[in-house]
Scaffold this active site. Structure first.
Site, PDB file in Angstrom:
ATOM      1  N   THR A   1      35.574  34.706  47.431  1.00 64.22           N
ATOM      2  CA  THR A   1      36.435  35.312  48.442  1.00 64.22           C
ATOM      3  C   THR A   1      35.980  36.720  48.811  1.00 64.22           C
ATOM      4  O   THR A   1      36.205  37.168  49.941  1.00 64.22           O
ATOM      5  CB  THR A   1      37.896  35.315  47.977  1.00 64.22           C
ATOM      6  OG1 THR A   1      38.005  35.942  46.687  1.00 64.22           O
ATOM      7  CG2 THR A   1      38.423  33.885  47.862  1.00 64.22           C
ATOM      8  N   LYS A   2      35.334  37.418  47.897  1.00 58.88           N
ATOM      9  CA  LYS A   2      34.752  38.712  48.239  1.00 58.88           C
ATOM     10  C   LYS A   2      33.540  38.525  49.163  1.00 58.88           C
ATOM     11  O   LYS A   2      33.307  39.342  50.069  1.00 58.88           O
ATOM     12  CB  LYS A   2      34.353  39.476  46.983  1.00 58.88           C
ATOM     13  CG  LYS A   2      35.528  40.075  46.226  1.00 58.88           C
ATOM     14  CD  LYS A   2      36.257  41.126  47.057  1.00 58.88           C
ATOM     15  CE  LYS A   2      37.344  41.827  46.266  1.00 58.88           C
ATOM     16  NZ  LYS A   2      38.028  42.880  47.065  1.00 58.88           N
TER      17      LYS A   2
ATOM     18  N   THR B   1      35.937  32.113  41.975  1.00 55.58           N
ATOM     19  CA  THR B   1      36.827  32.212  43.131  1.00 55.58           C
ATOM     20  C   THR B   1      36.915  33.650  43.624  1.00 55.58           C
ATOM     21  O   THR B   1      36.897  33.909  44.830  1.00 55.58           O
ATOM     22  CB  THR B   1      38.222  31.674  42.774  1.00 55.58           C
ATOM     23  OG1 THR B   1      38.102  30.294  42.403  1.00 55.58           O
ATOM     24  CG2 THR B   1      39.177  31.790  43.943  1.00 55.58           C
ATOM     25  N   TYR B   2      36.991  34.592  42.710  1.00 51.38           N
ATOM     26  CA  TYR B   2      37.000  36.013  43.089  1.00 51.38           C
ATOM     27  C   TYR B   2      35.736  36.342  43.873  1.00 51.38           C
ATOM     28  O   TYR B   2      35.794  36.944  44.958  1.00 51.38           O
ATOM     29  CB  TYR B   2      37.105  36.872  41.837  1.00 51.38           C
ATOM     30  CG  TYR B   2      37.103  38.363  42.098  1.00 51.38           C
ATOM     31  CD1 TYR B   2      38.291  39.041  42.368  1.00 51.38           C
ATOM     32  CD2 TYR B   2      35.924  39.095  42.064  1.00 51.38           C
ATOM     33  CE1 TYR B   2      38.304  40.414  42.600  1.00 51.38           C
ATOM     34  CE2 TYR B   2      35.918  40.464  42.305  1.00 51.38           C
ATOM     35  CZ  TYR B   2      37.104  41.120  42.570  1.00 51.38           C
ATOM     36  OH  TYR B   2      37.102  42.474  42.807  1.00 51.38           O
ATOM     37  N   SER B   3      34.580  35.944  43.348  1.00 55.04           N
ATOM     38  CA  SER B   3      33.306  36.247  44.010  1.00 55.04           C
ATOM     39  C   SER B   3      33.208  35.570  45.370  1.00 55.04           C
ATOM     40  O   SER B   3      32.740  36.160  46.350  1.00 55.04           O
ATOM     41  CB  SER B   3      32.140  35.809  43.122  1.00 55.04           C
ATOM     42  OG  SER B   3      32.094  36.570  41.934  1.00 55.04           O
TER      43      SER B   3
END
Length: 208
Positions: free
Chosen positions: A103-104, A99-101
């Site tokens: 959204t980045k 999810t972090y990746s």
């Protein structure tokens, strides 16, 4: 925030969008938006949209991004489907690193699309390095300490951000600290960026 800035000045020469989260479990804002998506993509999109009327040719937008946009820490591809909000909002497949990746990557697609739509601006995104911050505060302390052992200080992490914001050159594109580099192949998908823009417009207004 944007309203307060507009009340205090009639122009914005530099906008730095720098905020980050990483959560162990899925969390939502009061609007029902997954927190990573809200902080990494929707917040900078909205802030930029609201301040664009105050920007002039040559104004700079600096989006603090991450090399994590290429792939999550645990491996695997990073894909975005802007037409499937449940997927974009990580409603069925939440993983903290994926999810972090994801959204980045959304933030980077936004950066490039903004530059295409507003070529008179200087739009950059950058990975400032691995920096000792509280980003990992929800994760095991030993795991975070191992990363912090070789991480940069907050001061050193800020150096390339400041350089892109006020340095003598007029930058654009993606940087790994001070060096312009190619970002992931997915980040250059113009069709994907346009679709993401349309989806974001439906979630946020006014439109850039």
């Amino acid at each position: 925030m944007a309203t307060a800035i507009a009340a205090a000045t009639d122009r914005v020469d530099v906008l730095i969008n720098n905020a980050g989260v990483m959560t162990r479990t899925r969390q939502e804002t009061a609007e029902g938006i997954e927190l990573n998506l809200a902080v990494h993509h929707l917040a900078p999109w909205s802030m930029t949209a609201n301040l664009l009327p105050l920007m002039r040719p040559g104004s700079r937008v600096v989006n603090v991004n991450s090399e994590g946009h290429r792939s999550p820490m645990r491996g695997g591809p990073v894909r975005i489907d802007p037409d499937d909000f449940a997927s974009l909002n990580s409603e069925h497949d939440f993983d903290p690193f994926l999810t972090y990746s994801r959204t980045k990557l959304a933030n980077l697609l936004f950066s490039y699309e903004l530059q295409r739509r507003r070529p008179e601006l200087a739009v950059t995104a950058l990975h400032p390095g691995v920096v000792r911050t509280d980003l990992g505060r929800q994760f095991p302390k030993l795991q975070v300490a191992a990363i912090h052992a070789f991480a940069l200080s907050a001061r050193r992490g800020a150096e390339p951000v400041v350089r892109l914001a006020v340095g003598p050159e007029v930058p654009s594109g993606y940087y790994e600290r001070f060096t312009p580099v190619r970002s992931s192949p997915a980040s250059y998908d113009e069709s994907l960026a346009r679709r993401l823009w349309v989806t974001t417009e439906k979630l946020r207004s006014p439109s850039p």
